[in-house]
Design an enzyme around this catalytic site. Structure first.
Site, PDB file in Angstrom:
ATOM      1  N   TYR A   1       0.840  -1.196   0.000  1.00 14.32           N
ATOM      2  CA  TYR A   1       0.000   0.000   0.000  1.00 14.32           C
ATOM      3  C   TYR A   1       0.871   1.241   0.000  1.00 14.32           C
ATOM      4  O   TYR A   1       1.871   1.322   0.693  1.00 14.32           O
ATOM      5  CB  TYR A   1      -0.905   0.013   1.224  1.00 14.32           C
ATOM      6  CG  TYR A   1      -1.855  -1.135   1.246  1.00 14.32           C
ATOM      7  CD1 TYR A   1      -2.774  -1.300   0.209  1.00 14.32           C
ATOM      8  CD2 TYR A   1      -1.830  -2.059   2.265  1.00 14.32           C
ATOM      9  CE1 TYR A   1      -3.655  -2.362   0.209  1.00 14.32           C
ATOM     10  CE2 TYR A   1      -2.710  -3.128   2.281  1.00 14.32           C
ATOM     11  CZ  TYR A   1      -3.618  -3.274   1.243  1.00 14.32           C
ATOM     12  OH  TYR A   1      -4.483  -4.327   1.249  1.00 14.32           O
TER      13      TYR A   1
ATOM     14  N   HIS B   1      -3.864   4.595  -0.814  1.00 13.04           N
ATOM     15  CA  HIS B   1      -4.012   4.350   0.625  1.00 13.04           C
ATOM     16  C   HIS B   1      -3.701   5.593   1.444  1.00 13.04           C
ATOM     17  O   HIS B   1      -3.084   5.508   2.523  1.00 13.04           O
ATOM     18  CB  HIS B   1      -3.143   3.158   1.077  1.00 13.04           C
ATOM     19  CG  HIS B   1      -3.930   2.109   1.791  1.00 13.04           C
ATOM     20  ND1 HIS B   1      -4.072   2.072   3.147  1.00 13.04           N
ATOM     21  CD2 HIS B   1      -4.656   1.076   1.320  1.00 13.04           C
ATOM     22  CE1 HIS B   1      -4.832   1.049   3.488  1.00 13.04           C
ATOM     23  NE2 HIS B   1      -5.205   0.427   2.400  1.00 13.04           N
TER      24      HIS B   1
END
Ligand code: MG
Length: 401
Positions: A155, A205
């Site tokens: 992420y 993210h």
């Protein structure tokens, strides 16, 4: 009409991180199951269900889903919180499961019926290097996926350097300048290799400051992503207005959203293209069918959140919505092992890059409690604790996940 006689939480998987709610009735063999999993605060959700909702709902007519939802929603005065809504979702899904079983129909039939041939899902491809990522993409392409999320190094990937902080707990260091260079380069290579044959997404993210987020969105335009996910932190969603003025890359947002005021301004001002709430976090099937209806009016599509920590009951709840709502966009995928499949008979299956429901009445999934117990238990005497993995900027500042 069937009445609720008991509500139980079944905690399973390793460290008991899945919470499955079972709503039992006074009718022989009639019950429903729902997902109330919260990997970080499972005991808090369980307490809400056991101590607040169960006494409130015993004796209630199971057919009154809307009224029961509103009763739970207002039951503690303060509302729209993550743990409260997870608890609401578990019971809401179980009531839809019961209604479907009583009707002898899959839940999607009660939501309006089949609106598409199949529910397409996107795969998660990730690699420490571009070469590793391409191998993953190839693997999913051969398995029939046409939508693939591409990450370099997890992420917020592509911007990691070796962690050097000594005063804080160890964490990966994240350099957003490196990241906003690396991700467009990754998609340049993927488009050279695959042309427009595959549909790509990427998940930021929330790792970026708004200025870097805007640069990234603009740089990704030439690669025509299906969507760019969580470009901005939930605290900074007002910046999507600026993103729209410089980039045509479709924006997907919302896996952290609970409160309607978090997503409503973005939808009504047409600042995003996909909503991505987790069905079991935002209020279950009852909440999500309404969210989808509002989004339809504004041309916004759905991409309900899934991913590794989610349980298979949440997955099927999302899939029933996906089957019936008109403005479905894409479904995030999730995968389960053989023991998990045996503990949850009727689980949805992924074939050819699409999610297939069992076709059985209700949600079409059940739990074998004896087998579920075997999926895992907490270490005796050890408190359950699963903090989110945090990254840090080069100077040691925490990055919001
Ligand atoms: Mg995400």
């Amino acid at each position: 009409m069937a009445k609720i006689t008991n509500i139980r939480c079944i905690r399973t998987r390793h460290n008991r991180s899945w919470t499955i709610v079972k709503v039992e009735t006074d009718q022989d063999g009639l019950y429903g199951i729902g997902s109330a999993s919260d990997i970080y605060q499972p005991s808090a959700v369980e307490k809400i269900i056991e101590e607040l909702f169960t006494p409130l709902l015993i004796g209630r007519d199971v057919s009154q889903i809307e009224d029961i939802w509103q009763t739970m929603y207002t039951s503690s005065y303060w509302r729209n919180g993550a743990t409260l809504h997870t608890a609401i979702s578990g019971i809401d899904m179980a009531l839809w499961d019961i209604k479907g079983k009583e009707a002898g129909m899959p839940v999607y039939q009660l939501l309006g019926g089949q609106a598409r041939s199949e529910v397409k899902v996107y795969a998660h491809a990730d690699g420490k290097s571009y070469e590793q990522l391409e191998e993953e993409v190839e693997r999913y392409r051969e398995a029939g996926y046409s939508y693939i999320r591409c990450q370099l190094g997890g992420y917020g990937g592509g911007g990691f350097t070796q962690g050097t902080q000594s005063v804080f707990p160890p964490a990966a260091s994240f350099d957003e300048d490196v990241y906003v260079q690396a991700i467009p380069q990754m998609f340049e290579k993927l488009r050279v290799k695959y042309g427009m044959d595959l549909k790509f997404t990427h998940d930021v993210h929330e790792h970026l400051n708004p200025a870097s987020a805007i640069i990234l969105a603009k740089r990704l335009d030439p690669y025509q992503l299906y969507f760019l996910e969580d470009l901005l932190q939930v605290e900074h969603t007002a910046w999507y207005e600026r993103v729209r003025t410089v980039s045509v890359t479709p924006q997907a947002v919302g896996e952290l959203f609970i409160h309607p005021q978090e997503w409503l301004p973005l939808v009504q001002n047409r600042l995003i293209d996909f909503v991505r709430m987790r069905v079991s976090k935002v209020g279950g099937i009852t909440a999500c069918r309404k969210i989808a209806a509002v989004c339809e009016a504004f041309g916004v599509r759905t991409a309900w959140q899934e991913g590794g920590e989610n349980d298979p009951v949440n997955q099927v709840a999302a899939a029933h919505l996906d089957m019936a709502i008109w403005n479905f966009g894409i479904q995030e995928s999730n995968h389960f092992n053989e023991a998990e499949r045996e503990a949850f008979p009727g689980m949805a299956t992924i074939r050819g890059g699409a999610l297939h429901l069992s076709g059985l009445p209700g949600l079409g999934i059940d739990i074998d409690e004896e087998k579920a117990v075997l999926l895992g238990a907490p270490a005796e005497g050890k408190p359950y604790h699963n903090p989110y993995r945090l990254d840090r900027r080069l100077d040691g500042t925490l990055v919001r996940p």
